[in-house]
Scaffold this motif. Structure first.
Motif, PDB file in Angstrom:
ATOM      1  N   ASP A   1      17.120 -21.519 -41.049  1.00 51.92           N
ATOM      2  CA  ASP A   1      17.318 -22.640 -41.972  1.00 51.92           C
ATOM      3  C   ASP A   1      16.982 -22.212 -43.396  1.00 51.92           C
ATOM      4  OD1 ASP A   1      18.045 -24.632 -40.006  1.00 51.92           O
ATOM      5  OD2 ASP A   1      15.951 -24.597 -39.366  1.00 51.92           O
ATOM      6  N   TYR A   2      15.861 -21.507 -43.551  1.00 44.81           N
ATOM      7  CA  TYR A   2      15.479 -21.044 -44.888  1.00 44.81           C
ATOM      8  C   TYR A   2      16.471 -20.010 -45.410  1.00 44.81           C
ATOM      9  CZ  TYR A   2      11.069 -23.556 -44.562  1.00 44.81           C
ATOM     10  OH  TYR A   2      10.131 -24.555 -44.466  1.00 44.81           O
ATOM     11  N   ILE A   3      16.942 -19.141 -44.533  1.00 47.61           N
ATOM     12  CA  ILE A   3      17.943 -18.153 -44.954  1.00 47.61           C
ATOM     13  C   ILE A   3      19.200 -18.862 -45.455  1.00 47.61           C
ATOM     14  CG2 ILE A   3      19.520 -16.389 -44.088  1.00 47.61           C
ATOM     15  CD1 ILE A   3      17.224 -15.378 -42.311  1.00 47.61           C
ATOM     16  N   ASP A   4      19.637 -19.884 -44.739  1.00 44.19           N
ATOM     17  CA  ASP A   4      20.823 -20.640 -45.154  1.00 44.19           C
ATOM     18  C   ASP A   4      20.618 -21.339 -46.499  1.00 44.19           C
ATOM     19  OD1 ASP A   4      22.201 -19.890 -42.891  1.00 44.19           O
ATOM     20  OD2 ASP A   4      21.742 -21.722 -41.772  1.00 44.19           O
ATOM     21  N   LEU A   5      19.379 -21.821 -46.726  1.00 45.71           N
ATOM     22  CA  LEU A   5      19.115 -22.634 -47.905  1.00 45.71           C
ATOM     23  C   LEU A   5      18.776 -21.824 -49.152  1.00 45.71           C
ATOM     24  CD1 LEU A   5      17.053 -25.471 -46.192  1.00 45.71           C
ATOM     25  CD2 LEU A   5      19.276 -25.748 -47.291  1.00 45.71           C
ATOM     26  N   ILE A   6      18.191 -20.639 -48.995  1.00 44.78           N
ATOM     27  CA  ILE A   6      17.731 -19.903 -50.184  1.00 44.78           C
ATOM     28  C   ILE A   6      18.418 -18.558 -50.382  1.00 44.78           C
ATOM     29  CG2 ILE A   6      15.465 -20.991 -49.957  1.00 44.78           C
ATOM     30  CD1 ILE A   6      14.320 -18.301 -49.119  1.00 44.78           C
ATOM     31  N   CYS A   7      19.162 -18.089 -49.379  1.00 46.41           N
ATOM     32  CA  CYS A   7      19.735 -16.744 -49.455  1.00 46.41           C
ATOM     33  C   CYS A   7      21.248 -16.772 -49.618  1.00 46.41           C
ATOM     34  CB  CYS A   7      19.392 -15.948 -48.193  1.00 46.41           C
ATOM     35  SG  CYS A   7      17.640 -15.604 -47.987  1.00 46.41           S
ATOM     36  N   ASN A   8      21.752 -15.733 -50.254  1.00 50.05           N
ATOM     37  CA  ASN A   8      23.182 -15.470 -50.330  1.00 50.05           C
ATOM     38  C   ASN A   8      23.458 -14.116 -49.675  1.00 50.05           C
ATOM     39  OD1 ASN A   8      23.654 -17.799 -52.013  1.00 50.05           O
ATOM     40  ND2 ASN A   8      22.825 -16.618 -53.720  1.00 50.05           N
ATOM     41  N   ASP A   9      24.653 -13.970 -49.138  1.00 45.90           N
ATOM     42  CA  ASP A   9      25.097 -12.667 -48.624  1.00 45.90           C
ATOM     43  C   ASP A   9      24.162 -12.090 -47.565  1.00 45.90           C
ATOM     44  OD1 ASP A   9      27.100 -12.819 -50.633  1.00 45.90           O
ATOM     45  OD2 ASP A   9      25.681 -12.016 -52.089  1.00 45.90           O
ATOM     46  N   PHE A  10      23.673 -12.930 -46.663  1.00 44.40           N
ATOM     47  CA  PHE A  10      22.773 -12.430 -45.619  1.00 44.40           C
ATOM     48  C   PHE A  10      23.558 -11.608 -44.608  1.00 44.40           C
ATOM     49  CE2 PHE A  10      20.844 -13.226 -41.342  1.00 44.40           C
ATOM     50  CZ  PHE A  10      19.708 -12.445 -41.521  1.00 44.40           C
ATOM     51  N   VAL A  11      23.046 -10.417 -44.323  1.00 50.84           N
ATOM     52  CA  VAL A  11      23.646  -9.534 -43.327  1.00 50.84           C
ATOM     53  C   VAL A  11      22.583  -9.235 -42.265  1.00 50.84           C
ATOM     54  CG1 VAL A  11      24.737  -7.311 -42.872  1.00 50.84           C
ATOM     55  CG2 VAL A  11      25.179  -8.494 -45.042  1.00 50.84           C
ATOM     56  N   GLU A  12      22.738  -9.824 -41.087  1.00 51.35           N
ATOM     57  CA  GLU A  12      21.735  -9.629 -40.045  1.00 51.35           C
ATOM     58  C   GLU A  12      21.843  -8.234 -39.447  1.00 51.35           C
ATOM     59  OE1 GLU A  12      19.923 -11.758 -36.004  1.00 51.35           O
ATOM     60  OE2 GLU A  12      21.747 -12.561 -36.941  1.00 51.35           O
ATOM     61  N   LEU A  13      20.675  -7.633 -39.216  1.00 51.21           N
ATOM     62  CA  LEU A  13      20.588  -6.310 -38.604  1.00 51.21           C
ATOM     63  C   LEU A  13      19.907  -6.443 -37.246  1.00 51.21           C
ATOM     64  CD1 LEU A  13      19.482  -4.351 -41.791  1.00 51.21           C
ATOM     65  CD2 LEU A  13      21.778  -4.509 -40.822  1.00 51.21           C
ATOM     66  N   HIS A  14      20.322  -5.633 -36.292  1.00 51.78           N
ATOM     67  CA  HIS A  14      19.883  -5.816 -34.918  1.00 51.78           C
ATOM     68  C   HIS A  14      19.245  -4.549 -34.342  1.00 51.78           C
ATOM     69  CE1 HIS A  14      22.134  -9.639 -34.513  1.00 51.78           C
ATOM     70  NE2 HIS A  14      23.031  -9.061 -35.280  1.00 51.78           N
ATOM     71  N   GLY A  15      18.372  -4.755 -33.361  1.00 53.78           N
ATOM     72  CA  GLY A  15      17.896  -3.672 -32.518  1.00 53.78           C
ATOM     73  C   GLY A  15      16.763  -2.846 -33.095  1.00 53.78           C
ATOM     74  N   ASP A  16      15.960  -2.276 -32.167  1.00 46.20           N
ATOM     75  CA  ASP A  16      14.858  -1.402 -32.569  1.00 46.20           C
ATOM     76  C   ASP A  16      15.194   0.075 -32.362  1.00 46.20           C
ATOM     77  OD1 ASP A  16      14.783  -1.263 -29.787  1.00 46.20           O
ATOM     78  OD2 ASP A  16      12.589  -1.190 -29.708  1.00 46.20           O
ATOM     79  N   ARG A  17      16.420   0.355 -31.897  1.00 46.14           N
ATOM     80  CA  ARG A  17      16.913   1.710 -31.648  1.00 46.14           C
ATOM     81  C   ARG A  17      16.173   2.402 -30.510  1.00 46.14           C
ATOM     82  NH1 ARG A  17      20.059  -0.550 -34.353  1.00 46.14           N
ATOM     83  NH2 ARG A  17      21.127   0.192 -36.231  1.00 46.14           N
ATOM     84  N   THR A  18      15.478   1.609 -29.693  1.00 44.20           N
ATOM     85  CA  THR A  18      14.762   2.188 -28.554  1.00 44.20           C
ATOM     86  C   THR A  18      15.029   1.420 -27.273  1.00 44.20           C
ATOM     87  OG1 THR A  18      12.975   2.921 -30.017  1.00 44.20           O
ATOM     88  CG2 THR A  18      12.502   2.886 -27.660  1.00 44.20           C
ATOM     89  N   VAL A  19      14.822   0.085 -27.297  1.00 43.32           N
ATOM     90  CA  VAL A  19      14.942  -0.722 -26.080  1.00 43.32           C
ATOM     91  C   VAL A  19      16.100  -1.708 -26.188  1.00 43.32           C
ATOM     92  CG1 VAL A  19      13.779  -2.335 -24.509  1.00 43.32           C
ATOM     93  CG2 VAL A  19      12.491  -0.470 -25.568  1.00 43.32           C
ATOM     94  N   LYS A  20      15.984  -2.671 -27.120  1.00 45.52           N
ATOM     95  CA  LYS A  20      17.022  -3.696 -27.230  1.00 45.52           C
ATOM     96  C   LYS A  20      16.832  -4.473 -28.517  1.00 45.52           C
ATOM     97  CE  LYS A  20      14.544  -7.364 -24.745  1.00 45.52           C
ATOM     98  NZ  LYS A  20      14.598  -8.355 -23.643  1.00 45.52           N
ATOM     99  N   ASP A  21      17.650  -5.492 -28.702  1.00 46.98           N
ATOM    100  CA  ASP A  21      17.543  -6.387 -29.851  1.00 46.98           C
ATOM    101  C   ASP A  21      16.751  -7.618 -29.437  1.00 46.98           C
ATOM    102  OD1 ASP A  21      17.991  -7.501 -32.389  1.00 46.98           O
ATOM    103  OD2 ASP A  21      19.754  -8.569 -31.669  1.00 46.98           O
ATOM    104  N   ASP A  22      15.529  -7.753 -29.929  1.00 49.78           N
ATOM    105  CA  ASP A  22      14.680  -8.902 -29.618  1.00 49.78           C
ATOM    106  C   ASP A  22      15.137 -10.098 -30.449  1.00 49.78           C
ATOM    107  OD1 ASP A  22      12.618 -10.787 -29.338  1.00 49.78           O
ATOM    108  OD2 ASP A  22      11.133  -9.231 -28.995  1.00 49.78           O
ATOM    109  N   LYS A  23      15.562 -11.164 -29.763  1.00 49.71           N
ATOM    110  CA  LYS A  23      16.103 -12.337 -30.453  1.00 49.71           C
ATOM    111  C   LYS A  23      15.027 -13.226 -31.060  1.00 49.71           C
ATOM    112  CE  LYS A  23      20.213 -11.123 -29.060  1.00 49.71           C
ATOM    113  NZ  LYS A  23      21.169 -10.518 -30.009  1.00 49.71           N
ATOM    114  N   ALA A  24      13.742 -12.979 -30.748  1.00 58.02           N
ATOM    115  CA  ALA A  24      12.663 -13.804 -31.288  1.00 58.02           C
ATOM    116  C   ALA A  24      12.361 -13.455 -32.739  1.00 58.02           C
ATOM    117  CB  ALA A  24      11.399 -13.655 -30.440  1.00 58.02           C
ATOM    118  N   ILE A  25      12.733 -12.259 -33.165  1.00 55.39           N
ATOM    119  CA  ILE A  25      12.573 -11.853 -34.557  1.00 55.39           C
ATOM    120  C   ILE A  25      13.946 -11.501 -35.111  1.00 55.39           C
ATOM    121  CG2 ILE A  25      11.715 -10.035 -36.087  1.00 55.39           C
ATOM    122  CD1 ILE A  25       9.107 -10.073 -34.691  1.00 55.39           C
ATOM    123  N   VAL A  26      14.263 -12.092 -36.256  1.00 54.86           N
ATOM    124  CA  VAL A  26      15.558 -11.854 -36.892  1.00 54.86           C
ATOM    125  C   VAL A  26      15.320 -11.299 -38.285  1.00 54.86           C
ATOM    126  CG1 VAL A  26      16.676 -13.683 -35.565  1.00 54.86           C
ATOM    127  CG2 VAL A  26      15.679 -14.219 -37.796  1.00 54.86           C
ATOM    128  N   GLY A  27      16.311 -10.603 -38.807  1.00 48.90           N
ATOM    129  CA  GLY A  27      16.141 -10.061 -40.148  1.00 48.90           C
ATOM    130  C   GLY A  27      17.384  -9.373 -40.654  1.00 48.90           C
TER     131      GLY A  27
END
Length: 317
Positions: free
Chosen positions: A73-99
């Protein structure tokens, strides 16, 4: 249906009375404007009295409101051009943390945060905002990427804690959080951390080491939740209100103890009442602080961050 907590009952009762009076006025065509105005004035005063005098436990409840804005919600309200990045390059992409990379105003940043989910299906998908080790390793990977490209890091904290499952411990939950604490303390770019909801234990601290650490007005930050504290000390959750007061977990308590740098105000009644205004307050704080932090040379920035956390607490030899 709108969620109403027990301490909000006087407000809900007045709102119901106002609706009933308006219905009677519409049905009977009798002017009841004076009664409505009197009730509305009483309602506004009641809101001030209730929301400006909340206990620690009531603020914990407010931080868990199902309509409270979350990281996306905050990303939608305060950010422009958000590009989500995924994965830790070891196990998987944890959906509980986004960035990912985004722009806040004219400033490019790496923004990272917990995401709990808004409904049952999404909460299960996001594991209720409780990250596994790969979530913290993903967060660290993104922070190191931000450092590589000389971009500030903004973290939004909102979690009941790191996931306590056996598989999380097997994959090194404690090590992943400890590694983040170490790496964030010496990150060579500005770091701003904001508690936007719940800030529980190492799950929150794993993305909580920054040059500036803030809490929204109706949030909490503590080593343990009031319910868990109550169950340990009194063998029951019945003492959670007492535990919340003893833990000194509110934004005011944390600021008074020198553990955070400031409190970001929320609209009367909580962030969910006016997410746009809350997001604007967050955005303004981020931009004003980045203007100051970016002017510092790297060595000064890192040393001040280390000193800031080193002087917290009391040590008796």
């Amino acid at each position: 249906m709108e969620t109403t907590f027990d301490f909000e009952k006087p407000i809900a009762d007045l709102q119901t009375q106002i609706e009933k009076v308006k219905q009677v006025e519409e049905k009977t065509k009798v002017d009841m404007g004076a009664t409505v105005r009197e009730l509305e004035e009483k309602l506004e005063q009641t809101k001030v009295d209730v929301y400006n005098n909340m206990t620690g436990w009531q603020k914990v409840q407010m931080s868990r409101h199902p309509d409270r804005p979350q990281t996306f919600d905050y990303i939608d309200l305060i950010c422009n051009d958000f590009v989500e990045l995924h994965g830790d390059r070891t196990v998987k992409d944890d959906k509980a943390i986004v960035g990912g990379f985004a722009s806040i105003g004219d400033q490019s940043v790496m923004i990272i945060g917990h995401q709990k989910g808004k409904n049952t299906k999404e909460r299960q998908f996001r594991n209720f905002g409780m990250a596994n080790p790969e979530g913290y390793r993903k967060a660290l990977r993104l922070m190191k990427m931000a450092e590589k490209f000389n971009k500030p890091v903004v973290t939004l904290i909102d979690t009941m804690g790191a996931y306590p499952g056996l598989e999380a411990e097997e994959r090194g939950q404690g090590e992943a959080i400890a590694r983040n604490l170490l790496e964030m303390s010496v990150l060579k770019v500005p770091v701003i951390c904001i508690v936007i909801g719940e800030g529980a234990s190492g799950g929150a601290l794993g993305i909580g080491i920054g040059d500036r650490v803030y809490m929204l007005q109706n949030t909490w930050y503590s080593v343990i939740s009031p319910e868990s504290c109550s169950s340990i000390l009194w063998r029951s959750w019945d003492q959670k209100e007492r535990a919340a007061e003893a833990l000194k977990l509110t934004a005011e308590d944390m600021l008074g103890n020198g553990l955070i740098d400031g409190i970001i105000p929320e609209p009367l009644g909580g962030a969910h009442q006016d997410p746009e205004t809350t997001a604007l307050n967050v955005k303004n704080k981020i931009l004003s602080d980045l203007a100051i932090l970016k002017a510092k040379d790297t060595d000064t920035l890192v040393q001040e961050r280390i000193d800031k956390f080193s002087k917290m607490g009391v040590v008796n030899e």
